[in-house]
Scaffold this active site. Structure first.
Site, PDB file in Angstrom:
ATOM      1  N   GLU A  62      -8.545   1.551  -8.541  1.00 40.52           N
ATOM      2  CA  GLU A  62      -8.772   1.045  -7.200  1.00 40.52           C
ATOM      3  C   GLU A  62     -10.056   1.621  -6.570  1.00 40.52           C
ATOM      4  OE1 GLU A  62      -6.574   2.478  -4.001  1.00 40.52           O
ATOM      5  OE2 GLU A  62      -6.414   0.553  -2.999  1.00 40.52           O
ATOM      6  N   TYR A 102       4.435   0.832  -0.452  1.00 40.59           N
ATOM      7  CA  TYR A 102       3.779   2.082  -0.073  1.00 40.59           C
ATOM      8  C   TYR A 102       4.556   3.308  -0.549  1.00 40.59           C
ATOM      9  CZ  TYR A 102       1.073  -1.133   2.744  1.00 40.59           C
ATOM     10  OH  TYR A 102       0.278  -2.164   3.139  1.00 40.59           O
ATOM     11  N   GLN A 138       3.491   6.619  -2.889  1.00 39.61           N
ATOM     12  CA  GLN A 138       3.602   7.958  -2.291  1.00 39.61           C
ATOM     13  C   GLN A 138       4.639   8.835  -2.999  1.00 39.61           C
ATOM     14  OE1 GLN A 138       3.980   7.471   2.039  1.00 39.61           O
ATOM     15  NE2 GLN A 138       2.708   5.659   1.867  1.00 39.61           N
ATOM     16  N   HIS A 192      -3.426   0.426  -6.365  1.00 41.42           N
ATOM     17  CA  HIS A 192      -3.424   1.753  -5.734  1.00 41.42           C
ATOM     18  C   HIS A 192      -2.410   2.654  -6.456  1.00 41.42           C
ATOM     19  CE1 HIS A 192      -4.072   4.256  -2.060  1.00 41.42           C
ATOM     20  NE2 HIS A 192      -2.887   4.722  -2.407  1.00 41.42           N
TER      21      HIS A 192
END
Ligand code: ATP
Length: 352
Positions: A10, A287, A291, A317
């Site tokens: 990314e 997300y 994480q 990501h």
């Protein structure tokens, strides 16, 4: 010295933040070149520099290249120093990204820490404080560590001025957990936090969000509605949030608004995110999926026990983050499509 290329995958700031976190956790130094090479303004921005400074304060690191716009950083960590720290992003940049940079090292420190973080607390392209408090922190606690967060003052971009307190207690032993299902839905809530707004305006802003959630969940499911009063001085800014608390995991889906409120395009993005979440069986949303990888990998490394989780989406990501983690820890990530989502497994390279 670990050599990283910031143009990998990314090519964003996460490569730097994960590298800082893992360097502190493992004591390994790194050099990263081409920092944020795929971003319109590459190099270190104020927000990233704040993460470097926080990591330096926590580990007494020797650092080179820590200047605005710098494309290269050398970071040589020393022993982790838990205790009292105050980190000021110095702009409206995200204070939660600073928190997530130092948190892993403090999870495995010798003593508890109390952090005060100043800057943005509700930023675009970063976890807003409620996401950290409701979604991320409970999972970290399930690894065996203590984490209490308090929002002392809201800070919306572009003003900032927010403040968070985090009390972090290290785990006696970080123990990995599997998270393969959400469990039953226990609570659905919609909220509008808009400093200075009256209740009527906040309820009006929430009405379309509540309607889209009701349509997805069905008429039989009750939806709580919250419009907390926040002093005007903590704005301007708004956040519209949907919180879905399941038995095993909580998801917060949100959009931010500017002076004129939340735009129709932002509302459309919220609808899309809710549909994506509802249409998948993954335990963790987009997300949390990226994480959760780092703290879980640490626990897998400590115990040499494999663990797995299911995910709604695997973003570039996330995949890039897996690659960075594998450069610092002897673990391997594997991914496979599973049902209406993905399965991610993390295993030690040398099982115990
Ligand atoms: P930059 O290069 O500008 O630093 P980046 O590539 O490092 O950006 P982003 O992809 O913008 O980072 O995401 C930063 C982090 O914020 C990611 O860990 C992502 O999971 C998290 N994040 C972004 N939006 C949200 C959101 N709405 N809710 C929760 N977390 C979010």
């Amino acid at each position: 010295m670990i050599e990283l290329d910031g143009a990998t995958g990314e090519g964003g700031g996460q490569i730097l933040r994960s590298a800082l976190a893992l360097a502190m956790c493992t004591g390994q130094a790194f050099t990263v070149r081409n920092i944020r090479a795929h971003r319109p303004k590459p190099g270190l921005m104020r927000q990233h520099l704040a993460c470097v400074r926080a990591a330096q304060a926590v580990s007494g690191a020797r650092v080179r290249g820590d200047e605005l716009d710098s494309p290269t950083l050398v970071f040589e960590p020393g022993p982790v120093r838990p205790g009292e720290h105050h980190f000021d992003v110095g702009s409206a940049g995200s204070s939660t990204l600073v928190l997530q940079t130092v948190w892993p090292a403090l999870l495995q420190a010798q003593a508890p820490s109390r952090l005060r973080l100043s800057g943005g607390t509700h930023n675009p392209m970063a976890p807003p404080h409620p996401f950290i408090e409701r979604c991320f922190a409970p999972l970290v606690r399930r690894l065996g560590a203590g984490a209490e967060l308090r929002l002392l003052r809201h800070g919306f971009a572009p003003q900032g001025g927010g403040e968070i307190e985090a009390r972090l207690t290290p785990a006696a032993a970080l123990v990995p957990i599997d998270l393969l299902a959400r469990g039953a839905l226990q609570e659905a809530r919609v909220e509008c936090v808009a400093p200075g707004w009256g209740q009527e305006a906040a309820l009006q802003a929430l009405a379309p969000v509540r309607a889209m959630l009701q349509e997805l969940l069905g008429e039989a499911v009750g939806i709580a509605c919250d419009t907390p009063r926040v002093p005007a001085g903590e704005g301007p800014g708004q956040i519209l949030m949907v919180t879905l608390a399941y038995a095993h995991v909580t998801e917060v889906v949100c959009v931010l608004g500017g002076k004129r409120g939340v735009s129709p395009a932002a509302l459309a993005a919220l609808r899309q995110a809710l549909h994506a979440h509802h249409g998948s069986e993954g335990a963790l949303g987009e997300y949390l999926t990226d994480q959760w990888a780092l703290p879980l990998a640490l626990a897998v490394h400590h115990t040499r026990q494999a663990a797995a989780y299911s995910a709604t989406v695997l973003s570039l990501h996330t995949r890039t983050n897996f690659e960075v983690i594998e450069r610092f820890l002897p673990v391997r990530f594997e991914t496979a499509q599973a049902g209406r989502g993905w399965r991610v497994s993390v295993a030690p390279k040398h099982p115990g």
